[in-house]
Design an enzyme around this catalytic site. Structure first.
Site, PDB file in Angstrom:
ATOM      1  N   GLY A  42       0.874  -1.172   0.000  1.00  0.00           N
ATOM      2  CA  GLY A  42       0.000   0.000   0.000  1.00  0.00           C
ATOM      3  C   GLY A  42       0.909   1.218   0.000  1.00  0.00           C
ATOM      4  O   GLY A  42       1.818   1.309   0.831  1.00  0.00           O
ATOM      5  N   LYS A  43       0.672   2.125  -0.938  1.00  0.00           N
ATOM      6  CA  LYS A  43       1.608   3.251  -1.056  1.00  0.00           C
ATOM      7  C   LYS A  43       1.676   4.056   0.243  1.00  0.00           C
ATOM      8  O   LYS A  43       2.743   4.530   0.643  1.00  0.00           O
ATOM      9  CB  LYS A  43       1.223   4.127  -2.245  1.00  0.00           C
ATOM     10  CG  LYS A  43       1.324   3.361  -3.563  1.00  0.00           C
ATOM     11  CD  LYS A  43       1.039   4.215  -4.759  1.00  0.00           C
ATOM     12  CE  LYS A  43       0.791   3.363  -6.007  1.00  0.00           C
ATOM     13  NZ  LYS A  43       1.879   2.431  -6.333  1.00  0.00           N
ATOM     14  N   ALA A 225      16.426   4.394 -12.251  1.00  0.00           N
ATOM     15  CA  ALA A 225      17.881   4.210 -12.302  1.00  0.00           C
ATOM     16  C   ALA A 225      18.617   5.490 -12.687  1.00  0.00           C
ATOM     17  O   ALA A 225      19.839   5.577 -12.557  1.00  0.00           O
ATOM     18  CB  ALA A 225      18.220   3.096 -13.282  1.00  0.00           C
ATOM     19  N   GLY A 227      17.923   8.412 -11.278  1.00  0.00           N
ATOM     20  CA  GLY A 227      17.890   9.353 -10.161  1.00  0.00           C
ATOM     21  C   GLY A 227      16.645  10.205 -10.153  1.00  0.00           C
ATOM     22  O   GLY A 227      15.537   9.702 -10.350  1.00  0.00           O
ATOM     23  N   ASP A 248      14.049  -5.835  -7.602  1.00  0.00           N
ATOM     24  CA  ASP A 248      12.606  -5.621  -7.397  1.00  0.00           C
ATOM     25  C   ASP A 248      12.385  -4.135  -7.087  1.00  0.00           C
ATOM     26  O   ASP A 248      12.802  -3.652  -6.037  1.00  0.00           O
ATOM     27  CB  ASP A 248      12.130  -6.497  -6.226  1.00  0.00           C
ATOM     28  CG  ASP A 248      10.622  -6.384  -5.967  1.00  0.00           C
ATOM     29  OD1 ASP A 248       9.974  -5.512  -6.569  1.00  0.00           O
ATOM     30  OD2 ASP A 248      10.116  -7.169  -5.140  1.00  0.00           O
ATOM     31  N   GLY A 253       9.518   3.981  -5.136  1.00  0.00           N
ATOM     32  CA  GLY A 253       9.016   5.357  -5.150  1.00  0.00           C
ATOM     33  C   GLY A 253       8.504   5.765  -3.769  1.00  0.00           C
ATOM     34  O   GLY A 253       8.643   6.918  -3.349  1.00  0.00           O
ATOM     35  N   ASP A 254       7.906   4.818  -3.069  1.00  0.00           N
ATOM     36  CA  ASP A 254       7.414   5.110  -1.712  1.00  0.00           C
ATOM     37  C   ASP A 254       8.591   5.350  -0.771  1.00  0.00           C
ATOM     38  O   ASP A 254       8.558   6.246   0.074  1.00  0.00           O
ATOM     39  CB  ASP A 254       6.560   3.948  -1.191  1.00  0.00           C
ATOM     40  CG  ASP A 254       5.364   3.680  -2.092  1.00  0.00           C
ATOM     41  OD1 ASP A 254       4.804   4.660  -2.624  1.00  0.00           O
ATOM     42  OD2 ASP A 254       5.004   2.507  -2.283  1.00  0.00           O
ATOM     43  N   GLY A 289      10.395  -7.070  -2.236  1.00  0.00           N
ATOM     44  CA  GLY A 289       9.280  -6.584  -1.423  1.00  0.00           C
ATOM     45  C   GLY A 289       9.182  -5.071  -1.409  1.00  0.00           C
ATOM     46  O   GLY A 289      10.030  -4.363  -1.952  1.00  0.00           O
TER      47      GLY A 289
HETATM   48  O1  RIB Z   1       4.017   1.445  -4.589  1.00  0.00           O
HETATM   49  C1  RIB Z   1       4.004   0.067  -4.399  1.00  0.00           C
HETATM   50  C2  RIB Z   1       2.675  -0.341  -3.817  1.00  0.00           C
HETATM   51  O2  RIB Z   1       1.651  -0.106  -4.749  1.00  0.00           O
HETATM   52  C3  RIB Z   1       2.555  -1.805  -3.483  1.00  0.00           C
HETATM   53  O3  RIB Z   1       3.006  -2.090  -2.191  1.00  0.00           O
HETATM   54  C4  RIB Z   1       1.084  -2.094  -3.707  1.00  0.00           C
HETATM   55  O4  RIB Z   1       0.394  -2.388  -2.532  1.00  0.00           O
HETATM   56  C5  RIB Z   1       0.520  -0.848  -4.369  1.00  0.00           C
HETATM   57  O5  RIB Z   1      -0.167  -0.061  -3.485  1.00  0.00           O
END
Ligand code: RIB
Length: 314
Positions: A42-43, A225, A227, A248, A253-254, A289
């Site tokens: 979840g973002k 990649a 930046g 992965d 971005g989060d 992950g």
């Molecule tokens: O930004 C990645 C997220 O997008 C994942 O963890 C997924 O749950 C979606 O919300």
């Protein structure tokens, strides 16, 4: 750390079902995947988790379902030091995301909103006090837009700085852009928001300038990649990403947004915050992950120190 300003994340909480694959099936085709993993995502929750791990004073505001995953998601955030008073349960299933990760480390994500979709503006009113903490408020777009707009308005009314991650990309109303301080699209979102397909560096700058003209004082384009590009009143500046072996990219971005907010909450300059965010996100893509791939603070600092040494002794 003393002197850090509070960070409040308003957004989605998902259970991630991750399929690592070599090839995607075409219509009518069946293929074997490499393996399956379950993770916390979840973002919104990813940003809250990463900001906590990186040293922020973080509160999460979101909604989970009345299921085992809801309780687990709350526990995972709390264990990382994130306050979860604003994570409430609704009579609905928790959000879920099917994440497809290819050999190139790229991700494709399908989200089932679940409780996130019922996190309405009137629900947010129950957590209004949490938005009055000031500091930084982090938003994304996996909950209803009306809730995002209200959160941004409430945050601004309490002198907080609003960081909006426009993901997944949708048309953004001017009322939201006007109360956004820092907008952080990736290149796909930049294209969707400007209706263009910026490819060259000059086109990316031009598209970012278009977005900035709509309200946010700062636009930071996340370029994977390559930046990131920072655009503010002083002009634009690129921050290169170090070469890493990516496996992965889910949640990178989060992680970037969380690291940016933590750094700014400690009064770093925008340039230093971008450097810190690029380093954190670069480390995150070397691990599988979303939340699970967040580096520890000391790892990011060591990485930055190592990069600085390499720059001074090429
Ligand atoms: O930004 C990645 C997220 O997008 C994942 O963890 C997924 O749950 C979606 O919300």
């Amino acid at each position: 750390m003393s002197g850090r300003r509070p960070i409040t994340v308003v957004g989605s909480i998902n259970r991630d079902i991750v399929v690592y694959h070599d090839t995607l099936p075409r219509v009518g085709e069946t293929v074997f995947a490499q393996h399956l993993a379950f993770g916390h995502g979840g973002k919104g929750a990813n940003q809250a988790f990463a900001a906590s791990r990186l040293g922020g004073d973080v509160v999460m505001v979101g909604r989970v379902g009345q299921d085992d995953y809801g309780a687990l998601a709350r526990q995972v955030l709390a264990t990382e030091g994130c306050a979860v008073a604003g994570v409430r349960t609704l009579g609905e299933l928790s959000g879920q995301a099917l994440v497809l990760v290819g050999r190139d480390a790229g991700n494709r994500i399908l989200v089932i909103k679940g409780a996130n979709g019922r996190f309405t503006a009137s629900e947010l009113e129950r957590d209004a006090a949490l938005l009055a903490r000031g500091g930084f408020v982090l938003l994304q777009l996996e909950i209803p837009l009306e809730t995002v707009v209200l959160a941004a308005e409430k945050a601004r009314a309490c002198d907080a700085r609003v960081l909006l991650d426009p993901a997944p990309a949708i048309a953004l109303p001017l009322e939201l852009l006007r109360v956004t301080d820092i907008l952080t699209p990736n290149q796909t979102e930049l294209a969707a928001l400007t209706g263009s397909a910026p490819a060259s560096p000059a086109e990316v700058i031009e598209a970012a300038q278009q977005l900035r003209a709509r309200g946010p004082g700062v636009v930071i384009v996340k370029m994977g990649a390559e930046g990131c590009l920072l655009l503010d009143a002083n002009g634009h500046r690129r921050f290169a990403a170090p070469g890493v072996a990516a496996i992965d990219t889910t949640g990178a971005g989060d992680c970037f947004n969380a690291a940016l907010a933590v750094s700014l909450s400690e009064d770093a300059s925008l340039a230093d915050a971008c450097r810190f965010a690029v380093a954190a996100a670069s480390l995150s893509v070397t691990r599988p992950g979303a939340q699970a791939s967040t580096p520890q603070r000391v790892e990011v600092e060591d990485f930055l120190a190592q990069l600085a040494r390499q720059e001074s002794c090429p």
